[in-house]
Motif scaffolding. Structure first.
Motif, short mmCIF file in Angstrom:
data_model
loop_
_atom_site.label_atom_id
_atom_site.label_comp_id
_atom_site.label_asym_id
_atom_site.label_seq_id
_atom_site.Cartn_x
_atom_site.Cartn_y
_atom_site.Cartn_z
N ALA A 54 0.84 -1.21 0.00
CA ALA A 54 0.00 0.00 0.00
C ALA A 54 0.87 1.25 0.00
N ASP A 55 1.98 1.22 0.77
CA ASP A 55 2.89 2.37 0.80
C ASP A 55 3.61 2.54 -0.54
N ASP A 73 1.17 7.60 -5.98
CA ASP A 73 -0.17 8.21 -6.05
C ASP A 73 -1.20 7.26 -6.63
N ILE A 74 -1.08 5.98 -6.30
CA ILE A 74 -2.05 5.01 -6.81
C ILE A 74 -2.87 4.46 -5.67
N ASP A 75 -4.18 4.51 -5.84
CA ASP A 75 -5.12 3.99 -4.85
C ASP A 75 -5.23 2.47 -5.04
N PRO A 76 -5.03 1.68 -3.97
CA PRO A 76 -5.17 0.21 -4.13
C PRO A 76 -6.52 -0.19 -4.74
N ALA A 77 -7.55 0.63 -4.53
CA ALA A 77 -8.86 0.31 -5.10
C ALA A 77 -8.85 0.44 -6.63
N GLY A 78 -7.82 1.05 -7.17
CA GLY A 78 -7.72 1.21 -8.62
C GLY A 78 -7.01 0.06 -9.32
N ALA A 138 1.12 4.09 -2.76
CA ALA A 138 0.86 5.49 -2.37
C ALA A 138 1.99 6.40 -2.83
#
Ligand SMILES: [Zn+2]
Length: 317
Positions: A134-135, A141-146, A138
């Motif tokens: 996740a880090d 700038d990428i959302d894991p939901a994407g 991040a």
């Protein structure tokens, strides 16, 4: 498919396998397994069809460790060590954004390694700290939901632990053989942890496409030649390589753990019995796959997941 995801690998059989692997190692360090000249002479490379799309590839380096060179590629006369990488790859295709090898979660030493039987955690633990998936996303700038789906090269712990930091709805796509090998039966095979897969949608794939390069089976994931899965069985029964057509016109083969370092490809060398016998599910098949990697055309950039220098070079392109 019997999809039990709870059984841990028992410790005593693992210890016995470790002892057998240790006993076999000194001889191999002096006299490595000989390449199969007949197999090499029979291998032909089928060029992949021109790709009608390309992908953007981003390396997410998450952890590192080192290992003795002579263990990574048996029989190499060196007292040195090789740097080892652990990490994920973000692939952006016109139709999907996905991760190859969602490798590590934060605090993997506490959250995942204790699920492996003794003494495996001592052999495989990356240096602390590691960068969680996740880090790593991040930082870009990428959302894991994407993330649309993930595609592990195989189901060993260091290629799927980052799933613990992705939404439970993200599908895991990989060969049906790999899923049944890792999930069927009361106990996970050595090196596999089942918890990151628990409750996730699983999409079994079949590599029923034609030979590509020196590999016997393939799957064109999007039907446009940009992401070709090829059969690298041996390290695990459903190990795959992912051949990507990148935006700069080159072809990159992400080879998972079929080898740990390109030294093995150049010299045609197995991992030493300890720890290769512990983690390669089928040593003969794994050795055959090394021959297939050796016979690839020079314009294919092969990147083994743990080959730090190859991964760093790919990241720096
Ligand atoms: Zn690995």
């Amino acid at each position: 498919m019997a999809a039990s995801v709870d059984g841990r690998t028992p410790t005593i059989p693992t210890l016995l396998r470790c002892c057998a692997a240790l006993a076999a190692t000194p001889g191999r360090l002096l006299r490595p397994r000989e390449p199969d000249a007949l197999l090499l002479s029979r291998l032909e490379s089928v060029p992949p069809a021109p790709a009608r799309a390309s992908v953007e590839l981003t390396v997410l380096l998450q952890g590192r460790m080192k290992a003795p060179t002579t263990i990574v590629a048996e029989g190499v006369r060196s007292l040195g060590h090789l740097p080892m990488a652990m990490g994920a790859y973000l692939v952006e295709h016109p139709k999907a954004r996905f991760l190859i090898d969602p490798a590590l979660c934060a605090h993997v030493h506490r959250r995942v390694l204790p699920d492996l039987p003794f003494p495996v955690p001592l052999l495989v633990a990356p240096d602390k700290p590691v960068l969680g998936l996740a880090d790593a996303l991040a930082a870009r700038d990428i959302d894991p939901a994407g993330i649309d789906f993930v595609l592990p090269t195989h189901l060993h712990w260091d290629h799927i632990s980052g799933l613990l930091e992705l939404p439970e709805s993200v599908t895991v796509r990989l060969p049906a053989t790999e899923l049944s090998w890792a999930l069927d039966g009361p106990h996970a095979p050595a090196g596999v942890v089942r918890a990151p897969l628990r409750g996730r949608p699983l999409d079994p794939l079949e590599l029923d496409g034609p030979p590509v390069l020196t590999f016997e089976r393939s799957l064109d994931l999007f039907g446009d030649g940009s992401v070709l899965l090829v059969d690298l069985a041996g390290h695990t029964p459903g190990s795959i390589g992912v051949l990507l057509a990148t935006a700069d016109g080159s072809r990159v083969l992400l080879a998972g753990d079929a080898v740990w370092n390109r030294l093995q490809i150049g010299l045609i060398r197995e991992k030493a019995p300890m720890p290769g016998q512990l983690f390669d599910a089928d040593r003969d098949k794994a050795f055959e796959t090394i021959h297939r990697l050796h016979a690839l055309p020079a314009d294919i950039e092969v990147v083994a997941a743990h080959d730090y220098e190859a991964v760093a070079a790919l990241a720096g392109r």
